[in-house]
Design an enzyme around this catalytic site. Structure first.
Site, short mmCIF file in Angstrom:
data_model
loop_
_atom_site.label_atom_id
_atom_site.label_comp_id
_atom_site.label_asym_id
_atom_site.label_seq_id
_atom_site.Cartn_x
_atom_site.Cartn_y
_atom_site.Cartn_z
CG HIS A 138 19.92 -1.07 33.53
ND1 HIS A 138 19.35 -0.78 34.42
CD2 HIS A 138 20.76 -2.34 34.11
CE1 HIS A 138 19.88 -1.01 35.58
NE2 HIS A 138 21.17 -1.94 35.41
CG HIS B 5 25.91 -2.02 36.19
ND1 HIS B 5 25.45 -1.41 35.08
CD2 HIS B 5 24.73 -2.49 36.66
CE1 HIS B 5 24.06 -1.72 35.30
NE2 HIS B 5 23.59 -2.47 36.21
CD GLU C 43 24.99 -11.76 38.31
OE1 GLU C 43 26.49 -11.41 38.19
OE2 GLU C 43 24.33 -11.88 39.12
CG ASP C 44 22.61 -9.96 33.97
OD1 ASP C 44 22.88 -11.43 34.98
OD2 ASP C 44 21.77 -9.00 34.86
CG ASP D 35 22.67 -1.90 38.75
OD1 ASP D 35 21.36 -1.52 37.56
OD2 ASP D 35 22.92 -2.35 39.62
CG ASP E 266 6.79 21.70 58.31
OD1 ASP E 266 5.36 20.90 58.43
OD2 ASP E 266 7.52 21.15 58.71
MN MN Z 1 21.99 -3.61 37.08
#
Ligand code: MN
Length: 708
Positions: free
Chosen positions: A48, A72, A76-77, A139, A260
């Protein structure tokens, strides 16, 4: 998945000065940090951030942005910390990663009530460094591309809704059109699969019927232009299902008329050639009136330039054309980012990218913020309105807020001295309800004080508290001066000199702290002037007390002898409630107040809520229709502050046989008066006629029966 080497090569291809070593370290750091984590798809999690970095490199973003893309999600993870990032990649990258991390945290609070605040934080975070938004958008784009792996339908829909409402408009706003198109279409898959499928089927049908129209038109155009000596690059594509869908909704066209579906782009060498090309196309194909737009002479706020037109092409197909130069094309494709990259020409020195600052400038100043807000659909924040100061500062206020709320939100002092307001440059009454995107300019005057009338229309707690505080202090002042007057008079009537010192000496008897406290109590009827007198001169105790009663005129109620009401107990005093001013014709109810009699309220009066638990006090009463008494109705009027407007007002009331018994200006600004007018009428019908007549008077901004 893109390999480490590919990514570094790609960045170096457009930025030879990119810090190769840092890119490599970021790649490895992220890979190690995410370790064996898996995504819902079963792919390694690390794929990712690498894809996000890849998406960013498509837009030729600077090295720090690419590194931020790689890192990024690490804070957080994973176990990685901001300190690690700061130590290994420096403060710039750390700040960017921190920004993106915070945005992700905002995002994860799905609580509806928090969204408005979140939106504000989002705006703030982007305004600090636009690269935070770019990384966040990349992201989101990758997450949308892989959304079908998410198991829970509800979660997919929530993420799609948010993409449609917030991220796609933001991508459009900063000019990255292909991200916007893709985000919308991916969200469309989740939000309206049936609608999307029907469009795709229709597109298939048209395609099959028309054959390979795209290459046909491309060849024809290139050839025609070449004959005129114009070198061009022509490309054609089908529109995305979502953009077709939007067009169907917006133009209210049916499915059968949907024709169109193709858009062509002609890239030429100069601005002159753009207009020449337009001429060639219009003479070759029939143009569709009303579809020509010249975004070259008037460019879009995000920097976009092109000529747009629609024509009837081969096979009677409507086709859209965009004509632009290569410079314009770069901007259109890569967003404003590319524009400055291109212009700058020299990005080998690794210095701050000028375009970022310029873009920030655009977001902050150059453009109407309301347009930005209009694009980011704000229905999500139905309970909030977002308004701007003339300088562009954002205030989020509860829906129903007025300029007074805005003023107090800016600063208590601004609220207290507010005399008027301009909304979007035009003077408006202070009670006007604000709309999303309104620009509000508060006019102040040092001599102005808060008006008690404001309390009737403000929405925010802060404004209400400030007004109340002021009104209370104001009332206290009035009571004090009234109490002092009463006391002085009492002293005089009993032949005693009124001396503050003497009263000060007996404060203890009243358990009060100051003479003002004493006068305040006298003023509001807690004490009488005689009480004060005998405290100072105890020998007066047995004397007459002629003024002890009814010294305070404010405490008297209005009692009416000719009672036009049925259902009363004989001999009972009747009062008409000041809160709702009931009139014959209104549905009414009586409330028994011990020792005072009956107060008549309208059935919908808010005051009645206080008596809901006291059924024994409620008296079923009705108007005596035969009675010829008159009653006082009260209306609240906002009137333009112009010569003669007050005269017109009284004329209209007089014409309807209304007798004005009292008129009070409750609020006054340079442009509007607010008045309370008491009018003697026989019944509610007459008052309604007066109100209707006033509403038809040009100087009258609003009229309502005052029943607070
Ligand atoms: Mn992410």
């Amino acid at each position: 998945m893109m390999r480490q080497y590919d990514l570094v090569e790609r960045v170096k291809s457009y930025d030879p000065a990119a810090d190769e070593d840092a890119l490599n370290r970021a790649y490895v750091f992220s890979m190690k940090a995410h370790g064996a984590q898996l995504r819902e798809s079963g792919d390694s999690y690390f794929s990712h951030p690498v894809e996000v970095a890849g998406i960013l490199s498509d837009k030729k973003l600077d090295c720090d942005s690419i590194i931020t893309g790689l890192l990024h999600d690490t804070v957080e993870d994973t176990v990685a910390t901001m300190d690690d990032i700061n130590r290994l990649f420096g403060p710039d990258v750390a700040r960017l990663v921190d920004g993106v991390t915070k945005l992700s945290q905002i995002e994860s609070q799905s609580d509806q009530t928090k969204q408005a605040e979140n939106f504000r934080k989002l705006l703030l975070a982007m305004s600090e460094d636009i690269r935070v938004l770019l990384v966040k958008l990349a992201d989101r784009l990758h997450n949308m591309r892989t959304l079908h792996h998410v198991g829970r339908l509800e979660k997919r829909r929530r993420i799609s809704r948010e993409t449609m409402d917030i991220y796609a408009p933001l991508a459009e706003r900063i000019g990255i059109r292909d991200w916007k198109d893709e985000l919308e279409d991916l969200a469309f898959v989740e939000l309206n699969p049936d609608g999307r499928l029907s469009i795709i089927n229709r597109l298939d049908f048209l395609r099959n019927r028309g054959g390979d129209l795209i290459s046909l038109v491309m060849d024809e155009l290139t050839g025609t232009l070449k004959k005129k000596g114009i070198r061009s690059m022509v490309s054609g594509r089908e529109k995305t299902p979502y953009s077709v869908w939007r067009k169907m909704q917006r133009k209210n066209i049916g499915f059968e008329q949907l024709s169109d579906i193709m858009a062509f782009r002609v890239v030429v060498e100069s601005v002159e050639q753009c207009y020449q090309t337009l001429g060639v196309i219009h003479s070759r194909y029939q143009m569709i009136p009303g579809r020509f737009k010249d975004y070259i002479s008037i460019q879009k706020p995000n920097g976009y330039k092109s000529l747009h037109t629609s024509v009837i092409g081969p096979e009677n197909q409507r086709i859209e054309m965009q004509i632009r130069t290569r410079d314009m094309h770069e901007v259109a494709e890569l967003g404003v980012a590319a524009h400055w990259l291109y212009k700058q020409g020299n990005y080998t020195e690794g210095k701050q990218y000028q375009w970022l600052r310029e873009l920030l400038e655009i977001l902050e100043h150059a453009d109407a913020p309301e347009e930005f807000l209009e694009h980011t659909k704000l229905e999500m924040f139905a309970d909030q309105v977002f308004c701007f100061s003339p300088k562009g500062d954002l205030q989020s206020l509860p829906r129903g807020s007025t300029p007074v709320d805005f003023a107090y939100a800016v600063h208590t002092e601004v609220g207290n001295t507010c005399v008027g307001a301009k909304i979007n440059g035009r003077i408006a009454p202070l009670r006007t309800q604000l709309n999303n995107g309104d620009q509000v300019e508060i006019l102040t005057s040092k001599t102005q004080n808060p008006s008690p009338a404001w309390e009737g229309f403000v929405s925010t707690g802060k404004a209400r508290a400030c007004i109340r505080r002021y009104v209370r202090s104001q009332q206290r002042k009035e009571y004090i001066s009234l109490g002092r007057e009463i006391t002085e008079k009492t002293f005089r009537q009993h032949g005693h000199e009124f001396r503050l010192k003497a009263i000060k000496a007996v404060l203890k008897q009243f358990v009060l702290g100051s003479t003002d406290d004493v006068f305040f109590d006298v003023g509001r009827g807690q004490l009488t002037g005689f009480d004060v007198l005998i405290a100072v001169y105890p020998e007066m105790k047995n004397g007459a007390n002629p003024v002890a009663q009814a010294v305070n005129p404010r405490l008297g109620g209005d009692s009416d002898n000719a009672v036009p009401i049925r259902g009363l107990i004989p001999g009972m005093a009747v009062h008409y409630a000041e809160c709702c001013h009931p009139l014959p014709g209104d549905r009414i109810v009586g409330i028994v107040i011990t020792g005072k009699g009956v107060t008549i309220h309208t059935i919908d009066c808010e005051t009645l809520e206080n008596f809901t638990n006291m059924p024994e006090r409620w008296l079923d009463v009705a108007w005596d229709v035969d009675s010829a008494t008159t009653h006082v109705g009260r209306i609240r009027i906002v009137l333009a502050n112009e010569p003669g407007s007050l005269a017109n007002l009284t004329t209209v009331i007089g014409r309807n046989s209304g007798n004005i018994t009292n008129l009070k200006i409750t609020d006054r600004s340079a442009d509007f008066f607010e008045l309370l007018v008491d009018i003697e009428v026989s019944d509610v019908k007459q008052l309604t006629n007066i109100v209707a007549g006033l509403r038809a008077t040009p100087e009258v901004n609003s009229v309502d029966r005052d029943q607070h």
